[in-house]
Design a protein around this motif. Structure first.
Motif, PDB file in Angstrom:
ATOM      1  N   ARG A 122       1.055  -0.763  -0.014  1.00  0.00           N
ATOM      2  CA  ARG A 122       0.107  -0.343   0.030  1.00  0.00           C
ATOM      3  C   ARG A 122       0.764   1.442  -0.266  1.00  0.00           C
ATOM      4  NH1 ARG A 122      -2.853   1.011   5.023  1.00  0.00           N
ATOM      5  NH2 ARG A 122      -0.647   1.862   5.667  1.00  0.00           N
ATOM      6  N   GLU A 123       2.166   1.213   0.906  1.00  0.00           N
ATOM      7  CA  GLU A 123       2.899   2.703   0.757  1.00  0.00           C
ATOM      8  C   GLU A 123       4.007   2.431  -0.224  1.00  0.00           C
ATOM      9  OE1 GLU A 123       1.225   4.651   2.973  1.00  0.00           O
ATOM     10  OE2 GLU A 123       0.624   3.389   4.569  1.00  0.00           O
ATOM     11  N   GLU A 124       4.211   1.365  -1.200  1.00  0.00           N
ATOM     12  CA  GLU A 124       4.748   1.245  -2.275  1.00  0.00           C
ATOM     13  C   GLU A 124       6.142   1.216  -1.666  1.00  0.00           C
ATOM     14  OE1 GLU A 124       4.494   4.815  -4.613  1.00  0.00           O
ATOM     15  OE2 GLU A 124       2.409   4.423  -5.793  1.00  0.00           O
ATOM     16  N   HIS A 125       6.368   0.878  -1.208  1.00  0.00           N
ATOM     17  CA  HIS A 125       8.182  -0.238   0.035  1.00  0.00           C
ATOM     18  C   HIS A 125       8.340   0.831   0.747  1.00  0.00           C
ATOM     19  CE1 HIS A 125       7.192  -4.091  -0.819  1.00  0.00           C
ATOM     20  NE2 HIS A 125       6.713  -3.638  -1.729  1.00  0.00           N
ATOM     21  N   ARG A 126       7.606   2.217   0.866  1.00  0.00           N
ATOM     22  CA  ARG A 126       8.341   3.477   1.121  1.00  0.00           C
ATOM     23  C   ARG A 126       7.266   4.653   2.279  1.00  0.00           C
ATOM     24  NH1 ARG A 126       7.914   6.820  -3.933  1.00  0.00           N
ATOM     25  NH2 ARG A 126       5.970   7.090  -3.754  1.00  0.00           N
ATOM     26  N   CYS A 127       8.472   5.031   2.854  1.00  0.00           N
ATOM     27  CA  CYS A 127       7.576   5.754   4.083  1.00  0.00           C
ATOM     28  C   CYS A 127       6.795   6.840   3.824  1.00  0.00           C
ATOM     29  CB  CYS A 127       8.186   7.112   4.953  1.00  0.00           C
ATOM     30  SG  CYS A 127       7.693   8.431   6.233  1.00  0.00           S
ATOM     31  N   ARG A 128       5.637   6.268   4.244  1.00  0.00           N
ATOM     32  CA  ARG A 128       4.029   7.172   4.152  1.00  0.00           C
ATOM     33  C   ARG A 128       4.282   9.202   3.492  1.00  0.00           C
ATOM     34  NH1 ARG A 128      -0.873   5.360   5.180  1.00  0.00           N
ATOM     35  NH2 ARG A 128      -2.789   6.819   4.594  1.00  0.00           N
ATOM     36  N   LEU A 129       4.951   9.990   4.300  1.00  0.00           N
ATOM     37  CA  LEU A 129       5.355  11.149   4.364  1.00  0.00           C
ATOM     38  C   LEU A 129       6.112  11.633   2.957  1.00  0.00           C
ATOM     39  CD1 LEU A 129       4.947  12.211   7.135  1.00  0.00           C
ATOM     40  CD2 LEU A 129       2.914  11.972   5.832  1.00  0.00           C
ATOM     41  N   TRP A 130       7.075  10.105   2.291  1.00  0.00           N
ATOM     42  CA  TRP A 130       8.100  10.454   1.285  1.00  0.00           C
ATOM     43  C   TRP A 130       7.478  11.608   0.158  1.00  0.00           C
ATOM     44  CZ3 TRP A 130       8.596   9.595  -3.506  1.00  0.00           C
ATOM     45  CH2 TRP A 130       9.576   9.858  -4.557  1.00  0.00           C
ATOM     46  N   PRO A 131       5.720  11.012  -0.175  1.00  0.00           N
ATOM     47  CA  PRO A 131       6.257  12.310  -1.164  1.00  0.00           C
ATOM     48  C   PRO A 131       6.157  13.570  -0.962  1.00  0.00           C
ATOM     49  CG  PRO A 131       4.401  10.587  -1.339  1.00  0.00           C
ATOM     50  CD  PRO A 131       5.426  10.409  -0.446  1.00  0.00           C
ATOM     51  N   VAL A 132       5.271  13.842   0.093  1.00  0.00           N
ATOM     52  CA  VAL A 132       5.293  15.609   0.649  1.00  0.00           C
ATOM     53  C   VAL A 132       6.913  16.085   1.071  1.00  0.00           C
ATOM     54  CG1 VAL A 132       4.667  15.204   2.801  1.00  0.00           C
ATOM     55  CG2 VAL A 132       4.039  17.582   2.157  1.00  0.00           C
ATOM     56  N   GLY A 133       7.595  14.427   1.833  1.00  0.00           N
ATOM     57  CA  GLY A 133       8.621  15.028   2.790  1.00  0.00           C
ATOM     58  C   GLY A 133       9.688  15.589   1.069  1.00  0.00           C
ATOM     59  N   GLN A 134       9.604  15.310  -0.522  1.00  0.00           N
ATOM     60  CA  GLN A 134      10.561  15.399  -1.357  1.00  0.00           C
ATOM     61  C   GLN A 134       9.872  16.567  -1.881  1.00  0.00           C
ATOM     62  OE1 GLN A 134      13.680  13.707  -1.614  1.00  0.00           O
ATOM     63  NE2 GLN A 134      11.907  12.687   0.574  1.00  0.00           N
ATOM     64  N   LEU A 135       8.814  17.084  -1.585  1.00  0.00           N
ATOM     65  CA  LEU A 135       7.963  17.955  -2.323  1.00  0.00           C
ATOM     66  C   LEU A 135       8.247  19.456  -1.296  1.00  0.00           C
ATOM     67  CD1 LEU A 135       5.315  16.863  -3.958  1.00  0.00           C
ATOM     68  CD2 LEU A 135       6.873  17.388  -5.033  1.00  0.00           C
ATOM     69  N   GLN A 136       8.378  19.193  -0.020  1.00  0.00           N
ATOM     70  CA  GLN A 136       8.868  20.482   0.624  1.00  0.00           C
ATOM     71  C   GLN A 136      10.069  21.218   0.142  1.00  0.00           C
ATOM     72  OE1 GLN A 136       8.227  19.159   4.676  1.00  0.00           O
ATOM     73  NE2 GLN A 136       5.965  19.126   3.841  1.00  0.00           N
ATOM     74  N   SER A 137      10.424  22.634  -0.081  1.00  0.00           N
ATOM     75  CA  SER A 137      11.355  23.398  -0.471  1.00  0.00           C
ATOM     76  C   SER A 137      12.118  23.255   1.226  1.00  0.00           C
ATOM     77  CB  SER A 137      10.928  24.638  -0.853  1.00  0.00           C
ATOM     78  OG  SER A 137      10.292  25.300  -0.194  1.00  0.00           O
ATOM     79  N   GLU A 138      11.621  23.641   2.160  1.00  0.00           N
ATOM     80  CA  GLU A 138      12.035  23.292   3.435  1.00  0.00           C
ATOM     81  C   GLU A 138      12.157  22.065   4.021  1.00  0.00           C
ATOM     82  OE1 GLU A 138      10.518  26.806   5.009  1.00  0.00           O
ATOM     83  OE2 GLU A 138      10.403  27.583   3.484  1.00  0.00           O
ATOM     84  N   GLY A 139      10.889  20.873   3.622  1.00  0.00           N
ATOM     85  CA  GLY A 139      11.247  19.793   4.481  1.00  0.00           C
ATOM     86  C   GLY A 139      10.479  20.110   6.238  1.00  0.00           C
ATOM     87  N   ILE A 140       9.583  20.475   6.174  1.00  0.00           N
ATOM     88  CA  ILE A 140       8.039  21.293   6.822  1.00  0.00           C
ATOM     89  C   ILE A 140       7.922  19.918   8.275  1.00  0.00           C
ATOM     90  CG2 ILE A 140       6.546  22.830   8.348  1.00  0.00           C
ATOM     91  CD1 ILE A 140       6.813  24.264   5.278  1.00  0.00           C
ATOM     92  N   LEU A 141       7.439  19.151   7.287  1.00  0.00           N
ATOM     93  CA  LEU A 141       7.180  17.876   7.944  1.00  0.00           C
ATOM     94  C   LEU A 141       8.862  17.411   8.431  1.00  0.00           C
ATOM     95  CD1 LEU A 141       4.025  16.318   6.499  1.00  0.00           C
ATOM     96  CD2 LEU A 141       4.515  18.031   9.362  1.00  0.00           C
TER      97      LEU A 141
END
Length: 129
Positions: free
Chosen positions: A30-49
């Motif tokens: 379901r998570e495609e074998h990676r962190c659930r927050l990987w998409p948002v973490g990679q897209l954030q310029s400042e890595g807020i989460l």
């Protein structure tokens, strides 16, 4: 401990191992074998989460947290709705209480979720969007 008691414990451990393996595999898929927050973490310029780092880890959430379900059946302790994959960074933040989660549907982690860390909120989009 008698031989019968040892057999029963072994049988119970074997059953729990089967349940864990099955649920872990379903969550990883379901998570495609990676962190659930990987998409948002990679897209954030400042890595807020917080940026993802570390290997994906199986995390038990809310009422499914391991310390809350000790002594219960394997089927109660390990469910796809009550667990997800987090990287080491996000798992550590969640366990330390630095990040909170909220289920946005009655499907638990199988549905949309909201994550909050340091006052910043990320809500997963609908699957259709």
């Amino acid at each position: 401990m008698t031989t019968q008691e040892e057999r029963e414990k072994t049988r119970a451990r074997r059953h729990e191992r089967k349940v864990k393996t099955s649920v872990r595999a379903a969550v990883a898929t379901r998570e495609e074998h990676r962190c659930r927050l990987w998409p948002v973490g990679q897209l954030q310029s400042e890595g807020i989460l917080g940026f993802c780092w570390g290997l994906p880890e199986w995390a038990h959430l809310e009422e499914q947290q391991r310390f809350k379900t000790r002594g219960q059946s394997a089927e109660r302790r390990h469910t796809t709705a009550g667990s997800l994959l987090f990287c080491f960074n996000h798992h550590t933040a969640y366990d330390a209480g630095l990040m909170t989660i909220a289920f946005l549907t009655d499907r638990g982690a199988n549905g949309r979720m909201r994550f909050k860390r340091a006052g910043v909120v990320y809500e997963e989009p609908d699957a259709q969007t």
